[in-house]
Every structure is written in structure tokens, then in C-alpha cells.
Scaffold this active site. Sequence first.
Site, PDB file in Angstrom:
ATOM      1  CE1 TYR A 216       7.296  -4.168  13.466  1.00 56.96           C
ATOM      2  CE2 TYR A 216       8.912  -4.538  15.192  1.00 56.96           C
ATOM      3  CZ  TYR A 216       8.520  -4.648  13.862  1.00 56.96           C
ATOM      4  OH  TYR A 216       9.365  -5.251  12.955  1.00 56.96           O
TER       5      TYR A 216
ATOM      6  CG  LEU B 283      -5.170  -9.664  -2.395  1.00 58.75           C
ATOM      7  CD1 LEU B 283      -5.485  -8.528  -3.374  1.00 58.75           C
ATOM      8  CD2 LEU B 283      -3.680  -9.617  -2.030  1.00 58.75           C
TER       9      LEU B 283
ATOM     10  NE  ARG C 122      14.213   0.487   9.496  1.00 60.36           N
ATOM     11  CZ  ARG C 122      13.666  -0.496   8.789  1.00 60.36           C
ATOM     12  NH1 ARG C 122      13.564  -1.699   9.299  1.00 60.36           N
ATOM     13  NH2 ARG C 122      13.218  -0.293   7.559  1.00 60.36           N
TER      14      ARG C 122
ATOM     15  CE  LYS D  96      -8.934 -22.844   5.284  1.00 57.18           C
ATOM     16  NZ  LYS D  96      -9.980 -22.314   6.153  1.00 57.18           N
TER      17      LYS D  96
ATOM     18  CG  ASN E  40      -0.235   0.203   2.509  1.00 55.89           C
ATOM     19  OD1 ASN E  40       0.993   0.110   2.565  1.00 55.89           O
ATOM     20  ND2 ASN E  40      -0.980   0.461   3.577  1.00 55.89           N
TER      21      ASN E  40
ATOM     22  CD  GLN F  44      -9.202 -24.314  14.078  1.00 61.26           C
ATOM     23  OE1 GLN F  44      -8.813 -23.639  15.021  1.00 61.26           O
ATOM     24  NE2 GLN F  44     -10.360 -24.108  13.475  1.00 61.26           N
TER      25      GLN F  44
HETATM   26  P1  NAD Z   1       9.711  -1.337   5.165  1.00 59.66           P
HETATM   27  O1  NAD Z   1       8.946  -0.307   5.895  1.00 59.66           O
HETATM   28  O2  NAD Z   1      10.736  -0.908   4.189  1.00 59.66           O
HETATM   29  O3  NAD Z   1       8.735  -2.348   4.425  1.00 59.66           O
HETATM   30  C1  NAD Z   1       7.437  -2.638   4.855  1.00 59.66           C
HETATM   31  C2  NAD Z   1       6.524  -2.605   3.641  1.00 59.66           C
HETATM   32  O4  NAD Z   1       5.199  -2.974   4.028  1.00 59.66           O
HETATM   33  C3  NAD Z   1       6.430  -1.213   3.009  1.00 59.66           C
HETATM   34  O5  NAD Z   1       6.640  -1.298   1.613  1.00 59.66           O
HETATM   35  C4  NAD Z   1       5.007  -0.765   3.349  1.00 59.66           C
HETATM   36  O6  NAD Z   1       4.483   0.147   2.408  1.00 59.66           O
HETATM   37  C5  NAD Z   1       4.293  -2.092   3.369  1.00 59.66           C
HETATM   38  N1  NAD Z   1       3.036  -2.064   4.129  1.00 59.66           N
HETATM   39  C6  NAD Z   1       2.830  -1.577   5.387  1.00 59.66           C
HETATM   40  N2  NAD Z   1       1.544  -1.735   5.737  1.00 59.66           N
HETATM   41  C7  NAD Z   1       0.926  -2.345   4.683  1.00 59.66           C
HETATM   42  C8  NAD Z   1      -0.396  -2.771   4.427  1.00 59.66           C
HETATM   43  N3  NAD Z   1      -1.373  -2.601   5.321  1.00 59.66           N
HETATM   44  N4  NAD Z   1      -0.684  -3.350   3.228  1.00 59.66           N
HETATM   45  C9  NAD Z   1       0.287  -3.520   2.297  1.00 59.66           C
HETATM   46  N5  NAD Z   1       1.559  -3.135   2.479  1.00 59.66           N
HETATM   47  C10 NAD Z   1       1.877  -2.563   3.655  1.00 59.66           C
HETATM   48  O7  NAD Z   1      10.379  -2.271   6.287  1.00 59.66           O
HETATM   49  P2  NAD Z   1      11.343  -3.545   6.156  1.00 59.66           P
HETATM   50  O8  NAD Z   1      12.531  -3.276   6.977  1.00 59.66           O
HETATM   51  O9  NAD Z   1      11.508  -3.925   4.734  1.00 59.66           O
HETATM   52  O10 NAD Z   1      10.486  -4.643   6.926  1.00 59.66           O
HETATM   53  C11 NAD Z   1       9.789  -5.664   6.238  1.00 59.66           C
HETATM   54  C12 NAD Z   1       9.246  -6.668   7.232  1.00 59.66           C
HETATM   55  O11 NAD Z   1      10.322  -7.278   7.959  1.00 59.66           O
HETATM   56  C13 NAD Z   1       8.304  -6.074   8.278  1.00 59.66           C
HETATM   57  O12 NAD Z   1       7.256  -6.994   8.526  1.00 59.66           O
HETATM   58  C14 NAD Z   1       9.172  -5.928   9.507  1.00 59.66           C
HETATM   59  O13 NAD Z   1       8.417  -6.001  10.687  1.00 59.66           O
HETATM   60  C15 NAD Z   1      10.106  -7.120   9.356  1.00 59.66           C
HETATM   61  N6  NAD Z   1      11.375  -6.907  10.074  1.00 59.66           N
HETATM   62  C16 NAD Z   1      12.338  -6.090   9.538  1.00 59.66           C
HETATM   63  C17 NAD Z   1      13.521  -5.901  10.248  1.00 59.66           C
HETATM   64  C18 NAD Z   1      14.657  -5.057   9.710  1.00 59.66           C
HETATM   65  O14 NAD Z   1      15.669  -4.922  10.398  1.00 59.66           O
HETATM   66  N7  NAD Z   1      14.593  -4.508   8.525  1.00 59.66           N
HETATM   67  C19 NAD Z   1      13.707  -6.508  11.502  1.00 59.66           C
HETATM   68  C20 NAD Z   1      12.675  -7.302  12.002  1.00 59.66           C
HETATM   69  C21 NAD Z   1      11.520  -7.509  11.268  1.00 59.66           C
HETATM   70  N1  UDP Z   2      19.427   4.718  17.651  1.00 64.71           N
HETATM   71  C1  UDP Z   2      20.271   5.780  17.927  1.00 64.71           C
HETATM   72  N2  UDP Z   2      20.174   6.888  17.139  1.00 64.71           N
HETATM   73  C2  UDP Z   2      19.333   7.005  16.084  1.00 64.71           C
HETATM   74  C3  UDP Z   2      18.493   5.908  15.795  1.00 64.71           C
HETATM   75  C4  UDP Z   2      18.556   4.778  16.609  1.00 64.71           C
HETATM   76  O1  UDP Z   2      21.057   5.726  18.876  1.00 64.71           O
HETATM   77  O2  UDP Z   2      19.319   8.065  15.433  1.00 64.71           O
HETATM   78  C5  UDP Z   2      19.506   3.535  18.506  1.00 64.71           C
HETATM   79  C6  UDP Z   2      18.155   3.076  19.078  1.00 64.71           C
HETATM   80  O3  UDP Z   2      17.863   3.762  20.271  1.00 64.71           O
HETATM   81  C7  UDP Z   2      18.428   1.598  19.313  1.00 64.71           C
HETATM   82  C8  UDP Z   2      19.417   1.234  18.192  1.00 64.71           C
HETATM   83  O4  UDP Z   2      19.983   2.450  17.738  1.00 64.71           O
HETATM   84  O5  UDP Z   2      19.060   1.400  20.552  1.00 64.71           O
HETATM   85  C9  UDP Z   2      18.768   0.532  17.015  1.00 64.71           C
HETATM   86  O6  UDP Z   2      17.665   1.292  16.626  1.00 64.71           O
HETATM   87  P1  UDP Z   2      16.782   0.959  15.348  1.00 64.71           P
HETATM   88  O7  UDP Z   2      15.677   1.931  15.296  1.00 64.71           O
HETATM   89  O8  UDP Z   2      17.666   0.848  14.145  1.00 64.71           O
HETATM   90  O9  UDP Z   2      16.237  -0.515  15.621  1.00 64.71           O
HETATM   91  P2  UDP Z   2      15.601  -1.227  16.919  1.00 64.71           P
HETATM   92  O10 UDP Z   2      16.596  -2.282  17.241  1.00 64.71           O
HETATM   93  O11 UDP Z   2      15.468  -0.256  18.050  1.00 64.71           O
HETATM   94  O12 UDP Z   2      14.315  -1.726  16.436  1.00 64.71           O
END
Ligand code: NAD
Ligand code: UDP
Length: 313
Positions: free
Chosen positions: A145, A61, A186, A105, A33, A162
Amino acid sequence: MPTSLVTGGAGFLGSHLCDRLLSDGHRVICVDNLDTGTLENIEHIRSGDFVFLEHDMTRHLEIDEPLDEVFHLASPASPIDYLRLPLHTLKVGSYGTHNALGLAKKHRARFLLASTSEVYGDPQVHPQREDYWGHVNPIGPRGVYDEAKRYAEALTMAYHRQQGVDTHIVRIFNTYGPRMRLRDGRALPAFMGQALAGEPITVFGDGSQTRSFCYVDDLVEGIWRLLHSDEVLPVNIGNPREMTILQFAEAVRRIVGSASPIEFRPLPVDDPKVRQPDISKARRLLGWEPKVELEEGLRRTLDHFKRRMSEGR
Ligand code: NAD
Ligand code: UDP
């Protein structure tokens, strides 16, 4: 040709996953989205086997063609995004995961949930193994989250137990690489953007909290192997090289070659003090471990940010 559907496919991780699936000869349906993702992340894809659907996964969907795999990545992922979108984050973790599981599913497709190390909260067990139940504050700001992902895991296990859906759950630890948004808040994009601009690098707290950073190509390989494995229970995928956030800020500054000073800012509420994946399970079951060293991953990411900045994006 197998068909894979990737929710969140226009995001950072999702777009790299789409690339990988296309290069493996899959047809890919990318559903997003564009809340936190962008079409720029998929504009380089020229394949006729790639379809983009702009759709909010919290809504039903229908897909009128066979599906073999559903990867459910849609969700805000950066703290500033999920703090800005608390209700949406809860909805996409619940209704969104329900809809994605329903698709898997109906099509008898394999399903993979992108869960997170945040299910361990501010962990009291270190490093984190998959059998640790976590230490999450459900009513704190990050709870939207963490609890959405914990609920998504419970829903996924219920669909498996299930309804017999072939499900997999990856717990992703901090991952970085090209296509992160410079302003997504981040640590990596914040530090790299600040170092490139010669601005102060904002370290939260005293920078002693730890994280373990994984390069995106390693993560995608782990996800791919997990979906094609028989493992139903969650598997950690991340790089076990742990460091303090201050050390990480200094590493980014060194790679950029910047003289930016470090500036300390208040620590966000419930910011986990430590985080490091125990990846014994991924090693044993998937034969997976990360390959890209931090310095190499940072260099590749830096090239990307420099290109984007020179294009004025
Ligand atoms: P991102 O924000 O770049 O990607 C998330 C994507 O989901 C975006 O393109 C966003 O537009 C889409 N989205 C959000 N809500 C939506 C909805 N209702 N319908 C359709 N699309 C939707 O973040 P990312 O880092 O690529 O993360 C991707 C996934 O991996 C997430 O589920 C996140 O929780 C998980 N994850 C990422 C990290 C990381 O370090 N990058 C760590 C842990 C988990
Ligand atoms: N952080 C920081 N400065 C920034 C952004 C993040 O010190 O400008 C720290 C944040 O407080 C955390 C770590 O970096 O301790 C990683 O943050 P991030 O948001 O990348 O991921 P998180 O592990 O918290 O989901």
C-alpha cells in the site's frame, strides 16, 4: 455544468465526495469496480447528473464526453483489504493511477490523487510535515500500500512536470464517518461494531500507538479546496488532535454507552507508532482546518451504524 469523474466513487470517501460535487451542481461520473465499495453508498443519489460505471481502473478507460476534473480515489484503503489484495493494491496504485492521469491529460482536466499519511511509514519525525520523506519498509506486508501510493505520487509529479497536467496530491490522514463498512477492520468501525454488539473491543498492542482522526465532511472540504487551488506539491489533510488508540477505544465506548471490555491483541507488523498531521500548509494555502469535534463526529457515525444495523445490513 462542470463534469467530475471520481474513481473509487462507491467507496466510503468517494461517495461523500460525489454527494458534495452533485450538491455544487456538477455532473458526476463515478467509476468503481466494487472491490471494497458498495452500491449502497450511492443508492440515495437520485440525480440525473450522476452516472455509475462499473470498471476496474487498472484497465484502460475511454470517456466520450468532456471532463473538467478527475479525482483518483480507487484503491483498497483498510489494512485488511490491502493485505488480502496485495497485487491488486500495487496495480491500482500504478496502472490505475496511470490510467486516471491519462484521462486527465486527454481531457485537459484538473487531477487529484488521494495519497495517504502511510507515505510517511512509521515516522521518525513528529508531527508529519509534507517535506518529510518518510520511513517505509518496502518489503513488509504494508509495503504494498505504502509503496503503491509513493509510486502514484511520483507518477503524478511526472505527469505534471513532463506533460503539464494540472495535478494535486492530498495526503489523507485517518478519516472516519458514516458509510465505513462495519467489518472493514479499521479502528473506528471495529470498535463501534464491537461496542454496539457488547463484544470485547480489540485494541492491538498496548494501545499506546497514536492516531489523529478526521471527520469525513472536513476531509471532503479539504480535498475540494485543494483541487481548486494552485498547489501542485502534496498537502496533508487531517485532524491534528492526536490520541492513543486506547483513548480512542474508550471514547468510542463512551459515545456508544457500552460496557464492552477492552481486549489486547498482538500489534500488526510495521504498525506506525505515532501519526499526527502538521496542517500548517493546508491552513496557509487553502484556509482549511477541521471543524467537527471528535465527539460530534462519533455521534453522527453512530447514528449511521445503528440505522444500518436496524435495517439488518
Ligand atoms: P474504500 O475502500 O471505501 O474506497 C475505495 C474504493 O475504491 C472502493 O469503492 C473500491 O471498490 C474502489 N476500487 C478499488 N480498486 C479499484 C479499481 N481497481 N478500480 C475501480 N475502483 C476500485 O476506502 P476509502 O477509505 O474511501 O479510501 C478512498 C481513498 O482514500 C483510497 O485511495 C485510500 O487509499 C485513500 N485514503 C483513505 C484514508 C481513510 O482514512 N479513509 C486515509 C488515507 C488515504
Ligand atoms: N487497531 C486496533 N484494533 C482494531 C483495528 C485497528 O487496535 O481492531 C489499531 C491499529 O493497530 C492501528 C490503529 O488502530 O494502530 C489504526 O488502525 P486503522 O486500521 O484504522 O488505520 P491505520 O492507521 O493503521 O492505517
